[in-house]
Design an enzyme around this catalytic site. Structure first.
Site, PDB file in Angstrom:
ATOM      1  N   CYS A   1      44.033  47.920  57.003  1.00 56.15           N
ATOM      2  CA  CYS A   1      45.439  47.869  56.553  1.00 56.15           C
ATOM      3  C   CYS A   1      46.404  48.180  57.686  1.00 56.15           C
ATOM      4  O   CYS A   1      47.503  47.636  57.740  1.00 56.15           O
ATOM      5  CB  CYS A   1      45.633  48.853  55.412  1.00 56.15           C
ATOM      6  SG  CYS A   1      45.127  50.535  55.849  1.00 56.15           S
TER       7      CYS A   1
ATOM      8  N   GLU B   1      49.965  39.393  55.428  1.00 61.38           N
ATOM      9  CA  GLU B   1      48.756  40.086  55.872  1.00 61.38           C
ATOM     10  C   GLU B   1      47.575  39.115  55.820  1.00 61.38           C
ATOM     11  O   GLU B   1      47.227  38.609  54.760  1.00 61.38           O
ATOM     12  CB  GLU B   1      48.513  41.260  54.920  1.00 61.38           C
ATOM     13  CG  GLU B   1      47.455  42.197  55.394  1.00 61.38           C
ATOM     14  CD  GLU B   1      47.252  43.360  54.421  1.00 61.38           C
ATOM     15  OE1 GLU B   1      47.257  43.126  53.202  1.00 61.38           O
ATOM     16  OE2 GLU B   1      47.090  44.491  54.903  1.00 61.38           O
TER      17      GLU B   1
ATOM     18  N   LYS C   1      37.180  53.856  40.374  1.00 65.11           N
ATOM     19  CA  LYS C   1      36.940  52.431  40.085  1.00 65.11           C
ATOM     20  C   LYS C   1      36.900  51.705  41.431  1.00 65.11           C
ATOM     21  O   LYS C   1      37.925  51.313  41.972  1.00 65.11           O
ATOM     22  CB  LYS C   1      38.073  51.884  39.195  1.00 65.11           C
ATOM     23  CG  LYS C   1      37.712  50.646  38.394  1.00 65.11           C
ATOM     24  CD  LYS C   1      37.335  49.447  39.234  1.00 65.11           C
ATOM     25  CE  LYS C   1      38.526  48.785  39.883  1.00 65.11           C
ATOM     26  NZ  LYS C   1      38.098  47.731  40.853  1.00 65.11           N
TER      27      LYS C   1
ATOM     28  N   GLU D   1      48.787  53.029  48.254  1.00 66.62           N
ATOM     29  CA  GLU D   1      48.538  52.760  49.682  1.00 66.62           C
ATOM     30  C   GLU D   1      48.280  51.264  49.783  1.00 66.62           C
ATOM     31  O   GLU D   1      47.230  50.780  49.345  1.00 66.62           O
ATOM     32  CB  GLU D   1      47.294  53.527  50.165  1.00 66.62           C
ATOM     33  CG  GLU D   1      47.423  55.028  50.149  1.00 66.62           C
ATOM     34  CD  GLU D   1      48.236  55.552  51.321  1.00 66.62           C
ATOM     35  OE1 GLU D   1      48.656  54.752  52.179  1.00 66.62           O
ATOM     36  OE2 GLU D   1      48.462  56.770  51.371  1.00 66.62           O
TER      37      GLU D   1
HETATM   38  P1  NAD Z   1      42.997  44.337  46.055  1.00 60.78           P
HETATM   39  O1  NAD Z   1      44.393  44.721  45.777  1.00 60.78           O
HETATM   40  O2  NAD Z   1      42.561  42.978  45.674  1.00 60.78           O
HETATM   41  O3  NAD Z   1      41.999  45.336  45.299  1.00 60.78           O
HETATM   42  C1  NAD Z   1      42.037  46.724  45.516  1.00 60.78           C
HETATM   43  C2  NAD Z   1      41.471  47.428  44.297  1.00 60.78           C
HETATM   44  O4  NAD Z   1      42.367  47.257  43.198  1.00 60.78           O
HETATM   45  C3  NAD Z   1      40.141  46.858  43.812  1.00 60.78           C
HETATM   46  O5  NAD Z   1      39.367  47.902  43.297  1.00 60.78           O
HETATM   47  C4  NAD Z   1      40.565  45.894  42.717  1.00 60.78           C
HETATM   48  O6  NAD Z   1      39.533  45.633  41.788  1.00 60.78           O
HETATM   49  C5  NAD Z   1      41.714  46.647  42.102  1.00 60.78           C
HETATM   50  N1  NAD Z   1      42.743  45.837  41.440  1.00 60.78           N
HETATM   51  C6  NAD Z   1      43.174  44.596  41.762  1.00 60.78           C
HETATM   52  N2  NAD Z   1      44.182  44.233  40.941  1.00 60.78           N
HETATM   53  C7  NAD Z   1      44.407  45.274  40.108  1.00 60.78           C
HETATM   54  C8  NAD Z   1      45.320  45.514  39.050  1.00 60.78           C
HETATM   55  N3  NAD Z   1      46.224  44.608  38.680  1.00 60.78           N
HETATM   56  N4  NAD Z   1      45.276  46.708  38.411  1.00 60.78           N
HETATM   57  C9  NAD Z   1      44.386  47.661  38.785  1.00 60.78           C
HETATM   58  N5  NAD Z   1      43.474  47.481  39.764  1.00 60.78           N
HETATM   59  C10 NAD Z   1      43.487  46.296  40.431  1.00 60.78           C
HETATM   60  O7  NAD Z   1      42.736  44.635  47.601  1.00 60.78           O
HETATM   61  P2  NAD Z   1      41.417  44.358  48.462  1.00 60.78           P
HETATM   62  O8  NAD Z   1      41.366  42.926  48.791  1.00 60.78           O
HETATM   63  O9  NAD Z   1      40.250  44.996  47.809  1.00 60.78           O
HETATM   64  O10 NAD Z   1      41.746  45.237  49.765  1.00 60.78           O
HETATM   65  C11 NAD Z   1      42.532  44.787  50.790  1.00 60.78           C
HETATM   66  C12 NAD Z   1      43.958  45.287  50.660  1.00 60.78           C
HETATM   67  O11 NAD Z   1      43.978  46.716  50.635  1.00 60.78           O
HETATM   68  C13 NAD Z   1      44.808  44.902  51.838  1.00 60.78           C
HETATM   69  O12 NAD Z   1      46.060  44.486  51.390  1.00 60.78           O
HETATM   70  C14 NAD Z   1      44.917  46.193  52.636  1.00 60.78           C
HETATM   71  O13 NAD Z   1      46.049  46.264  53.469  1.00 60.78           O
HETATM   72  C15 NAD Z   1      44.952  47.198  51.561  1.00 60.78           C
HETATM   73  N6  NAD Z   1      44.577  48.512  52.083  1.00 60.78           N
HETATM   74  C16 NAD Z   1      45.543  49.467  52.234  1.00 60.78           C
HETATM   75  C17 NAD Z   1      45.218  50.701  52.783  1.00 60.78           C
HETATM   76  C18 NAD Z   1      46.241  51.783  52.939  1.00 60.78           C
HETATM   77  O14 NAD Z   1      45.842  52.942  53.073  1.00 60.78           O
HETATM   78  N7  NAD Z   1      47.517  51.479  52.925  1.00 60.78           N
HETATM   79  C19 NAD Z   1      43.898  50.954  53.161  1.00 60.78           C
HETATM   80  C20 NAD Z   1      42.954  49.954  53.007  1.00 60.78           C
HETATM   81  C21 NAD Z   1      43.304  48.732  52.454  1.00 60.78           C
END
Ligand code: NAD
Length: 488
Positions: A287, A386, A179, A253
């Site tokens: 991240c 962040e 997804k 993550e």
């Molecule tokens: P986000 O949390 O908004 O979305 C990430 C994914 O989760 C998307 O596919 C989104 O549609 C889905 N999602 C959102 N809420 C959900 C829920 N309640 N249940 C299930 N799925 C849900 O994050 P973003 O804005 O897309 O990405 C940026 C974030 O990702 C930053 O916080 C960054 O630090 C983190 N990130 C972490 C790593 C790591 O390896 N630790 C790597 C890359 C990005």
């Protein structure tokens, strides 16, 4: 770019499925704001079809029962098909999320292909069943695939983060529902194109794009055995709560607010050479970005000058131009979020050393000037939250102990770096920082080693050979009891 990259169908059970709903997401090119393509958003009904397909493929299909060598061969074919598309995929992702093309060629092209090949090779030689002497004779300790894996990914490194889940999961015999984020939905289906061309059996890999509700539907689906999630800590909390309710396996993550600790013996040329990657990689949309720079008071002005120099040397522009080192934010909404942090910091009296707004001459697209605030207190929102853009906070400290204390004074613990002329001293400081990964005089991911966070940066690890552990369950077969006469 002539053909439209629209993606209006989902990849489910080895076929292209018409959406059951009407919701669509219109992607705008990050650098220009021009329409880029449209993606259908999956409803819970589409999610149900994808999970059922993955379930069937796992429970009754040939994938789990195929030998590791057979799976390995197919995964190499999958890698060949992805490799043939690598340049187009890298370009597409740069247009979607603003990633500089040089980085995109690695993160969305060569990198995912290499990851897939690595796990294909690893599994071919893995021993998954071993007899072990027991007090009753013999016990067979087996490792079996965890089942149906839901891979939920963000938009910042879409292909790498998807492959970090898909490759180990498929290699050990799991099936997957991916997804992806709406912002990078278009490139996600390249994985489906390649899987189809490679002849992966139906249901082994399914792709259904959608937003938060779609993600929540995937997590809540009782047919999913394990959720592998990358995204924000806020979303990760919701995912973990639902998985806990259903006693489902999960890996998270999440976000970070990592510290670059500049020690008083640092070679500033080394800092200048490495800080761009450590702190501004992918326009700060990373991240592991080290957005807190801890500077010793004894050399404070020199360090600030070096950090500001790095920010000012970044070349802003269209990420498809290979000379550009800082592209735009992924969306207008995200740019406003980043600028909101900058405004709030300025309003609270934080000292701005460079940047602080939208760059002159780049009126189209979602650009933010590389920005450095100095004299920041570690309790300020800028040091705690962040931002996910090219915005750094320089925080002064006195003595190594205080530097470690400030680095550890964070809800997060994902990455970090130590800058010093003394490697042993650097190693000693690395050992004291509570974090999942940390570098000495540079920071760059090693795909051969586990990656992940402590504290609110996540649960579990991906990458490295250790990643397969997350997709396997132990089973102990007590095989020696029947040798005991009269036992029941
Ligand atoms: P986000 O949390 O908004 O979305 C990430 C994914 O989760 C998307 O596919 C989104 O549609 C889905 N999602 C959102 N809420 C959900 C829920 N309640 N249940 C299930 N799925 C849900 O994050 P973003 O804005 O897309 O990405 C940026 C974030 O990702 C930053 O916080 C960054 O630090 C983190 N990130 C972490 C790593 C790591 O390896 N630790 C790597 C890359 C990005």
């Amino acid at each position: 770019m002539t053909s439209s990259p629209d993606r209006l169908r989902f990849y489910v059970d080895g076929a292209w499925r018409q959406p059951s709903g009407t919701e669509r997401y219109s992607l705008l090119e990050a650098a220009t704001g021009e329409p880029l393509g449209t993606a259908a958003m999956a409803t819970p009904e589409d999610v149900d079809a994808a999970v059922r397909a993955a379930r069937r493929a796992f429970d009754a299909g040939e994938w789990g029962s195929a030998s590791a060598e057979e799976r390995s061969k197919l995964l190499h074919r999958f890698a060949d098909a992805l490799s043939a598309r690598a340049e187009a995929t890298s370009t597409l992702v740069s247009r979607e999320n603003g990633m500089p093309i040089g980085l995109s060629r690695v993160a969305n092209g060569a990198g995912p292909v290499a990851q897939l090949r690595r796990y294909a090779d690893l599994v071919a030689g893995m021993e998954l069943e071993r007899p072990r002497p027991s007090p009753l004779g013999s016990t067979i300790v087996r490792r079996e695939p965890v089942g149906v894996v839901a891979a939920i990914t963000p938009w910042n490194y879409p292909q790498s983060l998807a492959m970090a889940k898909i490759a180990p999961a498929l290699a050990v015999g799991c099936t997957v529902v991916l997804k992806p984020s709406p912002e990078t939905a278009l490139d996600a289906y390249v994985l489906a194109d390649a899987a189809e061309e490679a002849g992966l059996p139906p249901g082994v890999l399914n792709v259904v794009a959608g937003g938060r509700e779609t993600g929540a539907a995937v997590v809540a689906h009782p047919g999913v055995d394990k959720v592998a999630f990358t995204g924000s800590t806020a979303a990760g909390r919701a995912v973990g709560a639902e998985c806990g309710r259903q006693v489902k396996r999960f890996m998270l993550e999440l976000g970070g607010k990592s510290a670059a600790i500049v020690l008083d013996d640092c070679d500033l040329d080394v800092l200048r050479a490495g800080l761009e990657t450590a702190s501004f990689r992918n326009n700060g949309q990373t991240c592991s970005a080290q957005t807190r720079v801890l500077a010793p008071r004894s050399r404070y002005d020199e360090v600030v000058e070096a950090v500001v120099g790095v920010a000012e040397d970044l070349v802003l522009g269209n990420p498809l131009d290979p000379s550009v080192t800082c592209g735009p934010m992924v969306t207008e909404e995200h740019r406003e979020r980043v600028l909101g942090y900058v405004r709030a910091a300025r309003d609270s009296g934080a000292v701005l050393a460079c940047g602080g707004g939208r760059p002159a001459g780049l009126d189209r697209g979602w650009f933010v000037e590389p920005t450095v605030f100095v004299d920041v207190d570690n309790s300020a929102p800028l040091a705690r939250e962040e931002v996910f853009g090219p915005v750094l906070a320089v925080i002064p400290y006195d003595g190594e102990d205080e530097a470690v204390e400030i680095a550890n004074d964070s809800e997060y613990g994902l990455a970090g770096s130590v800058w010093t002329s003394d490697d042993e001293r650097g190693l000693d400081v690395c050992r004291r920082v509570r974090t999942g990964t940390i570098g000495i005089n540079y920071y760059s991911l090693d795909f051969g080693a586990p990656f992940g966070g402590v504290k609110q940066s996540g649960v579990g690890r991906e990458l490295g050979p250790e990643a397969v552990d997350g997709y396997l369950e132990y089973k102990s077969i007590y095989a020696g009891a029947d040798r005991l006469s009269g036992s029941s």
